[in-house]
Write a protein that holds these residues in place. Structure first.
Motif, PDB file in Angstrom:
ATOM      1  N   GLU A   7       0.870  -1.190   0.000  1.00  0.00           N
ATOM      2  CA  GLU A   7       0.000   0.000   0.000  1.00  0.00           C
ATOM      3  C   GLU A   7       0.901   1.233   0.000  1.00  0.00           C
ATOM      4  O   GLU A   7       1.047   1.917   1.008  1.00  0.00           O
ATOM      5  CB  GLU A   7      -0.958   0.031   1.203  1.00  0.00           C
ATOM      6  N   HIS A   9       2.039   4.739  -1.987  1.00  0.00           N
ATOM      7  CA  HIS A   9       1.322   5.650  -2.872  1.00  0.00           C
ATOM      8  C   HIS A   9       2.208   6.556  -3.716  1.00  0.00           C
ATOM      9  O   HIS A   9       3.308   6.935  -3.322  1.00  0.00           O
ATOM     10  CB  HIS A   9       0.364   6.504  -2.052  1.00  0.00           C
ATOM     11  N   HIS A 161      -9.219   0.855  -0.641  1.00  0.00           N
ATOM     12  CA  HIS A 161      -8.573   1.860   0.212  1.00  0.00           C
ATOM     13  C   HIS A 161      -9.631   2.870   0.628  1.00  0.00           C
ATOM     14  O   HIS A 161     -10.595   3.084  -0.106  1.00  0.00           O
ATOM     15  CB  HIS A 161      -7.463   2.541  -0.611  1.00  0.00           C
ATOM     16  N   HIS A 223      -4.560  -1.059   6.856  1.00  0.00           N
ATOM     17  CA  HIS A 223      -4.722  -0.603   8.238  1.00  0.00           C
ATOM     18  C   HIS A 223      -5.184  -1.713   9.181  1.00  0.00           C
ATOM     19  O   HIS A 223      -6.124  -1.550   9.947  1.00  0.00           O
ATOM     20  CB  HIS A 223      -5.670   0.615   8.256  1.00  0.00           C
ATOM     21  N   ASP A 289       2.272   2.175   3.811  1.00  0.00           N
ATOM     22  CA  ASP A 289       1.458   3.350   3.511  1.00  0.00           C
ATOM     23  C   ASP A 289       2.392   4.543   3.265  1.00  0.00           C
ATOM     24  O   ASP A 289       2.105   5.662   3.684  1.00  0.00           O
ATOM     25  CB  ASP A 289       0.453   3.682   4.633  1.00  0.00           C
TER      26      ASP A 289
HETATM   27 ZN    ZN Z   1      -2.932   4.487   1.988  1.00  0.00          ZN
END
Ligand code: ZN
Ligand code: GRE
Length: 326
Positions: A7, A9, A161, A223, A289
């Protein structure tokens, strides 16, 4: 040890040149996001250097924004294709370090399914990432069926997401809580609201029977399971088959077979323990993340996990390798 994170970005400002002025003027990144623009734009600079320093072998990249959905169903597909072409171009020099989830024009489901197929077949992308609702609609809306159908056919997962809440939700739940960029963002987005929204998203897919319609479809959420693990037994009782929903299997059965959870942004042991005790070791995938969390935060967490090495390897890379065919 090989470490894969999924995950992670990106957001490329050069894509703004393909957006009409009225949309560009409407875009207003919050303060927190503003600071991340350079990091989101970078692939082979600081990002790769940080991966090298932290020992991260591979990132699966995904687009951070949903500008594509501000376009209409005619122009969104071309914009999404350009985005995916640009991602492919930026990562092509590092095939062992980067791959991606497709960026889809959600305002046109057939085109989105076609774009998923194109990017998987042309660029070896590993699935799609979808951010929150599209014009207020969750993915259980029948119009999105072509995307799930294609993902299942192609054998690639869909990563759900969180996304920016729709206006009626902002008005009802998140208004009058002070500074737009401080408490608002925190309660509505990364401090709470996003996570409950994504849990709702997956529960809606369950009760709509989407998992049963596409029994080989795999869904990923971030998460540490978006608060679902802590609600595991209570939600399982609430959504029993025959309780009014369309699901033919229990939540626990369905999620163990078709749902994966990543550790993105959640770097403490108690939530991991609950995920291990519920969804189980084979469905937990390490992620950071980036750049919203640092690679070091993730690595420190990984190093603290008290499990036998072969189980840590499942979290660090084996589950991702298996699910994504890396
Ligand atoms: Zn994210
Ligand atoms: C995330 O991907 O988790 C994220 C964003 C934007 C701001 C904060 C954040 O996409 O955590």
């Amino acid at each position: 040890m090989r470490i894969v994170t999924i995950e992670e970005h990106i957001s490329f400002p050069e894509m703004n040149s393909f957006l009409p002025d009225d949309i560009l003027n409407k875009k207003q990144p919050s303060g927190a996001l503003q600071q991340m623009i350079p990091k989101l734009a970078d692939v082979s600079g600081d990002r790769l250097q940080s991966m090298n320093e932290s020992g991260i072998s591979m990132q699966v990249l995904s687009v951070e924004n949903t500008d594509v959905n501000l376009l209409d169903g005619q122009s969104a597909p071309e914009f999404a294709s350009k985005y995916n072409d640009l991602i492919a171009d930026k990562i092509k020099g590092h095939p062992d370090r980067f791959t991606a989830f497709a960026h889809l024009p959600m305002v046109n489901s057939i085109a989105a399914a076609d774009e998923l197929e194109r990017t998987v077949k042309t660029y070896g992308f590993k699935g799609a990432m979808i951010r929150g609702v599209t014009n207020g609609e969750f993915l259980d809306a029948p119009k999105f069926a072509p995307i799930f159908e294609r993902a299942e056919q192609l054998g690639v997962p869909v990563y759900i997401h969180p996304g920016i809440p729709p206006k009626p939700v902002i008005d009802a739940y998140y208004s009058n809580i002070g500074d737009q960029t401080g408490p608002f963002d925190a309660i509505a987005c990364w401090g709470w609201g996003w996570h409950s929204e994504t849990a709702i998203h997956v529960l809606r897919l369950l009760v709509a029977g989407v998992f049963d319609t596409y029994p080989n479809l795999k869904i990923i959420i971030g998460h540490m399971g978006e608060m679902l693990p802590i609600m595991w037994d209570r939600s399982n009782k609430a959504f029993q088959p025959g309780n009014g929903g369309k699901n033919q299997r229990t939540l626990i059965e369905t999620f163990k077979q078709q749902l994966y959870m990543t550790t993105s942004g959640i770097f403490t042991q108690p939530p991991l323990q609950i995920a291990l005790d519920t969804i189980g070791i084979d469905n937990i995938i390490f992620s950071i993340d980036y750049p919203f969390s640092t690679n070091q935060m993730g690595i420190d967490f990984l190093n603290e996990i008290k499990l036998p090495p072969e189980q840590i390897e499942k979290i660090a890379h084996r589950n991702a390798d298996r699910l994504l065919g890396l």
